[in-house]
Design a protein around this motif. Structure first.
Motif, PDB file in Angstrom:
ATOM      1  N   PHE A  18       0.529  -1.721   0.005  1.00  0.00           N
ATOM      2  CA  PHE A  18      -0.201  -0.405  -0.145  1.00  0.00           C
ATOM      3  C   PHE A  18       1.285   1.167  -0.216  1.00  0.00           C
ATOM      4  O   PHE A  18       0.550   1.530  -0.727  1.00  0.00           O
ATOM      5  N   ILE A  19       1.910   1.155   0.516  1.00  0.00           N
ATOM      6  CA  ILE A  19       2.800   2.243   1.001  1.00  0.00           C
ATOM      7  C   ILE A  19       3.886   2.229  -0.326  1.00  0.00           C
ATOM      8  O   ILE A  19       3.492   3.804  -0.772  1.00  0.00           O
ATOM      9  N   GLN A  20       4.034   1.381  -0.989  1.00  0.00           N
ATOM     10  CA  GLN A  20       4.887   1.867  -2.282  1.00  0.00           C
ATOM     11  C   GLN A  20       3.578   2.007  -3.455  1.00  0.00           C
ATOM     12  O   GLN A  20       4.222   2.907  -4.566  1.00  0.00           O
ATOM     13  N   GLY A  22       1.295   3.035  -3.179  1.00  0.00           N
ATOM     14  CA  GLY A  22       0.334   5.384  -3.303  1.00  0.00           C
ATOM     15  C   GLY A  22       1.293   5.697  -3.523  1.00  0.00           C
ATOM     16  O   GLY A  22       0.341   7.150  -3.485  1.00  0.00           O
ATOM     17  N   GLY A  23       2.200   5.780  -3.223  1.00  0.00           N
ATOM     18  CA  GLY A  23       3.434   7.006  -3.130  1.00  0.00           C
ATOM     19  C   GLY A  23       3.861   6.986  -4.657  1.00  0.00           C
ATOM     20  O   GLY A  23       3.943   8.185  -5.395  1.00  0.00           O
ATOM     21  N   GLY A  26      -1.006   7.684  -5.789  1.00  0.00           N
ATOM     22  CA  GLY A  26      -1.391   8.698  -5.162  1.00  0.00           C
ATOM     23  C   GLY A  26      -2.840   7.269  -4.368  1.00  0.00           C
ATOM     24  O   GLY A  26      -3.132   6.474  -4.573  1.00  0.00           O
ATOM     25  N   LEU A  27      -3.627   8.095  -3.335  1.00  0.00           N
ATOM     26  CA  LEU A  27      -3.637   7.665  -2.516  1.00  0.00           C
ATOM     27  C   LEU A  27      -5.239   7.170  -4.012  1.00  0.00           C
ATOM     28  O   LEU A  27      -6.299   6.443  -3.286  1.00  0.00           O
ATOM     29  N   GLY A  28      -5.845   8.129  -3.625  1.00  0.00           N
ATOM     30  CA  GLY A  28      -7.015   8.572  -5.172  1.00  0.00           C
ATOM     31  C   GLY A  28      -7.123   7.046  -6.028  1.00  0.00           C
ATOM     32  O   GLY A  28      -8.223   5.744  -5.904  1.00  0.00           O
ATOM     33  N   TRP A  29      -6.355   6.893  -6.743  1.00  0.00           N
ATOM     34  CA  TRP A  29      -6.083   5.780  -7.739  1.00  0.00           C
ATOM     35  C   TRP A  29      -5.492   4.627  -6.679  1.00  0.00           C
ATOM     36  O   TRP A  29      -6.108   2.922  -6.992  1.00  0.00           O
ATOM     37  N   THR A  30      -5.203   4.094  -5.738  1.00  0.00           N
ATOM     38  CA  THR A  30      -4.827   3.035  -4.647  1.00  0.00           C
ATOM     39  C   THR A  30      -6.041   2.892  -4.768  1.00  0.00           C
ATOM     40  O   THR A  30      -6.430   1.699  -4.276  1.00  0.00           O
ATOM     41  N   LEU A  31      -6.975   3.486  -3.561  1.00  0.00           N
ATOM     42  CA  LEU A  31      -8.724   2.675  -3.326  1.00  0.00           C
ATOM     43  C   LEU A  31      -9.411   2.594  -4.763  1.00  0.00           C
ATOM     44  O   LEU A  31     -10.339   1.189  -4.376  1.00  0.00           O
TER      45      LEU A  31
END
Length: 159
Positions: A18-20, A22-23, A26-31
């Protein structure tokens, strides 16, 4: 011991991914990816589960061994649980379990490790009936005996 290791390692792997990810995106695309994989996984589990259920019914109707369709169904169910769990690692394992060739390979591995031993004995309605098997004696001798049937109904009280 390996189960404890899995309960510790899997969340750590998920957090790191998640950290990798999300970095990078971005947070929106990760979710969004997590939600899309959950919806897609649910749809695939339903379709694969229906196929496995059809194969199980077919094996019962044709009086074939139902173990392979049962294992496929269990693996599809496990894949569904993994796909509904948020995370990239669990999604990867879940999607891989939806591939029939991978499930078949896992089934073969399980089948090679499990040894089935059957014990002979009377079947319901078969030889020997409820009193046990009819066993041949040595030399063809017949041993006779008496038996008494016991009435197991409770006595009623008279007034």
């Amino acid at each position: 011991m390996w189960l404890l290791f899995a309960f510790i390692a899997v969340p750590l792997i998920e957090i790191a991914l998640f950290i990798q990810v999300g970095g990078l995106i971005g947070l929106g695309w990760t979710l969004a990816i997590v939600l899309i994989t959950a919806v897609l996984g649910t749809w695939l589990v339903r379709s694969q589960g229906a196929l496995a259920l059809g194969q199980l019914r077919s094996s019962f109707n044709d009086l074939r061994d139902p173990t392979e369709p049962l294992v496929h169904g269990a693996l599809i169910l496990f894949a569904g649980a993994l796909l509904l769990t948020p995370g990239f690692f669990t999604d990867a394992v879940g999607f891989s379990l939806l591939v029939p060739q991978i499930r078949h390979t896992i089934y073969e591995q399980i089948r090679n490790r499990v040894r089935i031993h059957t014990a002979g004995g009377p079947q319901p309605g078969g030889p020997g009936g409820p009193r046990g098997p009819v066993r041949p004696t040595r030399g063809g001798d017949v041993i006779e005996g008496d038996y008494v049937e016991i009435d197991e109904t409770p006595p009623t009280e008279e007034r």
